[in-house]
Design an enzyme around this catalytic site. Structure first.
Site, PDB file in Angstrom:
ATOM      1  N   TYR A 168      -5.474   6.826   4.758  1.00  0.00           N
ATOM      2  CA  TYR A 168      -5.777   5.831   3.724  1.00  0.00           C
ATOM      3  C   TYR A 168      -5.087   4.495   4.017  1.00  0.00           C
ATOM      4  CZ  TYR A 168      -5.301   2.943  -0.297  1.00  0.00           C
ATOM      5  OH  TYR A 168      -5.287   1.827  -1.098  1.00  0.00           O
TER       6      TYR A 168
ATOM      7  N   CYS B  68     -19.431  -3.620 -16.440  1.00  0.00           N
ATOM      8  CA  CYS B  68     -19.371  -3.221 -15.039  1.00  0.00           C
ATOM      9  C   CYS B  68     -20.493  -3.875 -14.237  1.00  0.00           C
ATOM     10  CB  CYS B  68     -19.473  -1.700 -14.922  1.00  0.00           C
ATOM     11  SG  CYS B  68     -19.387  -1.123 -13.207  1.00  0.00           S
TER      12      CYS B  68
ATOM     13  N   CYS C  56     -18.301   0.327 -19.437  1.00  0.00           N
ATOM     14  CA  CYS C  56     -19.523   0.272 -18.644  1.00  0.00           C
ATOM     15  C   CYS C  56     -20.347  -0.988 -18.908  1.00  0.00           C
ATOM     16  CB  CYS C  56     -20.371   1.518 -18.900  1.00  0.00           C
ATOM     17  SG  CYS C  56     -19.537   3.066 -18.429  1.00  0.00           S
TER      18      CYS C  56
ATOM     19  N   CYS D 287     -13.728   0.626 -14.644  1.00  0.00           N
ATOM     20  CA  CYS D 287     -14.153   2.023 -14.482  1.00  0.00           C
ATOM     21  C   CYS D 287     -12.930   2.935 -14.600  1.00  0.00           C
ATOM     22  CB  CYS D 287     -14.845   2.193 -13.131  1.00  0.00           C
ATOM     23  SG  CYS D 287     -15.746   3.739 -12.950  1.00  0.00           S
TER      24      CYS D 287
ATOM     25  N   GLU E 270       0.822  -1.207   0.000  1.00  0.00           N
ATOM     26  CA  GLU E 270       0.000   0.000   0.000  1.00  0.00           C
ATOM     27  C   GLU E 270       0.860   1.264   0.000  1.00  0.00           C
ATOM     28  OE1 GLU E 270      -3.067   0.423  -0.562  1.00  0.00           O
ATOM     29  OE2 GLU E 270      -3.676  -1.670  -0.548  1.00  0.00           O
TER      30      GLU E 270
ATOM     31  N   CYS F 270     -25.524   2.749 -11.543  1.00  0.00           N
ATOM     32  CA  CYS F 270     -24.603   3.877 -11.708  1.00  0.00           C
ATOM     33  C   CYS F 270     -25.327   5.115 -12.214  1.00  0.00           C
ATOM     34  CB  CYS F 270     -23.483   3.485 -12.661  1.00  0.00           C
ATOM     35  SG  CYS F 270     -22.243   4.790 -12.872  1.00  0.00           S
TER      36      CYS F 270
ATOM     37  N   ASP G 250      -8.949   5.133  -2.398  1.00  0.00           N
ATOM     38  CA  ASP G 250      -7.797   5.595  -3.174  1.00  0.00           C
ATOM     39  C   ASP G 250      -8.322   6.243  -4.454  1.00  0.00           C
ATOM     40  OD1 ASP G 250      -8.544   3.509  -4.840  1.00  0.00           O
ATOM     41  OD2 ASP G 250      -6.595   2.507  -4.802  1.00  0.00           O
TER      42      ASP G 250
END
Length: 368
Positions: free
Chosen positions: A140, A220, A217, A210, A58, A226, A158
């Protein structure tokens, strides 16, 4: 996949609630499509990943792509397989291993955090609040490690998650001001169970489906929920405030050669490229141009100029080269053999400068 409850959850352009269960849909997609990464456990398994590897990944992934991080992660975990091993490492070895990954304050924070964990017996705290108490570990990273390594419910946002959530809810407040609304919306759909898988699923969705441009899309799992998709305006989110032009700074770096070696200095621990080996320079900074003054009197030859972009400014760095017959330049430094220069761990800016000198033949090794 209906959940029986609606998540109105945040600011949306249409103010329509999202009435299916995004977490269920997303986790089902993740179970089938999760990226295989060396710091992860397979989705849906009872086995928790090593907190050290999660934390290390991370930190490395902040503002850096998975593709760029992979080789560095492999080298770090081979050299320092545990947090205790990293804590015991010499600063210069870690900084050299980090060279080229950028944002060098992360490497300094990495060492500070590893040493704090080692003092605790080598165990990371298992809560978000406990992780926040470690040096150099921000909101985060604490949320990500708590969720992924320890299964705690935490809201992990993030850049990829930010984009997914901004589109899912059509949050039209420009960044950075819109981040509070995005986090609140992310909180509204974060499940109590499989929080780590959910966080990584959101990251994977943003990285592979995305995407910033030309989002896919049709593939997705959240398309039916959405708000941006309903507006046919996915690429319009997240809304970003216009970027201010970055100032350009001018500086000089100096290639000083003697007997097949080049003089390297260690930059101050705090500041730009802190703690890294580098060529001597004229004191350029984010705040202003360098003085142009060379560190010693010599027969300087212009090798050319390299350009480099930092977060808040760009730098045009002129490079001058000279060979000296004996002695050392003023100040603290070391002679580094040219045939081992790749091992010095120079940051990218000074790698560019070194390549320029060697390519233009201004290096003293070409003198007859």
């Amino acid at each position: 996949m209906q959940s029986g409850s609606c998540h109105s959850g945040g600011v949306t352009a249409s103010h329509d609630p999202i009435c299916t269960d995004p977490a269920t849909a997303l986790l089902g997609w993740y179970d089938r499509n999760a990226r295989v990464l060396p710091w992860r456990a397979p989705p849906g398994t009872a086995t928790r990943p090593d907190p050290y590897r999660v934390w290390l990944s991370e930190v490395m992934l902040q503002q850096t792509t998975v593709a760029a991080v992979g080789p560095y992660f492999a080298r770090f975990t081979q050299a320092w397989p545990t947090v205790a091993a990293l804590a015991a490492a010499a600063d210069e070895d870690v900084m050299a291993a980090w060279a080229g990954l950028g944002y060098y304050a992360r490497a300094r924070n990495l060492l500070a955090c590893a040493r704090a964990v080692a003092q605790r017996g080598g165990q990371f705290p298992d809560s978000e609040a406990g992780l926040r108490e470690l040096p150099g570990l921000g909101a985060y990273t604490a949320a990500a490690v708590a969720a992924i390594a320890f299964g705690r419910r935490a809201v992990v946002v993030d850049a990829n998650v930010e984009r997914v959530v901004a589109r899912l809810f059509a949050i039209d407040a420009p960044l950075p001001g819109g981040r509070a609304a995005i986090r609140a919306a992310a909180d509204s759909i974060t499940p109590e169970v499989r929080a780590g898988d959910f966080a990584q699923a959101m990251m994977d969705l943003g990285a592979t489906i995305c995407t910033t441009r030309k989002p896919r899309c049709l593939l997705c799992p959240l398309a039916q929920d959405c708000a941006a998709q309903r507006l046919a305006a996915a690429e319009a989110f997240p809304v970003k405030a216009p970027k201010a032009a970055r100032p350009e700074r001018q500086g000089r770096a100096f290639w000083i050669e003697r007997d097949g070696a080049v003089w390297l200095v260690k930059r101050a621990d705090k500041g730009m490229l802190g703690g890294m080996r580098a060529l001597p320079d004229d004191g350029w900074s984010a705040r202003g141009d360098g003085s142009g003054q060379a560190p010693l009197e010599a027969d300087w030859r212009a090798a050319g100029q390299v350009a480099h972009g930092f977060t808040h400014f760009t730098l045009a760095l002129s490079v001058a080269a000279s060979a000296i017959p004996a002695g050392n330049p003023p100040g603290i430094g070391e002679w580094w053999p040219l045939d081992r220069l790749a091992e010095a761990g120079l940051p990218t800016l000074f790698v560019k400068a070194a390549r320029l000198v060697l390519a233009t033949g201004e290096s003293g090794e070409n003198d007859s």
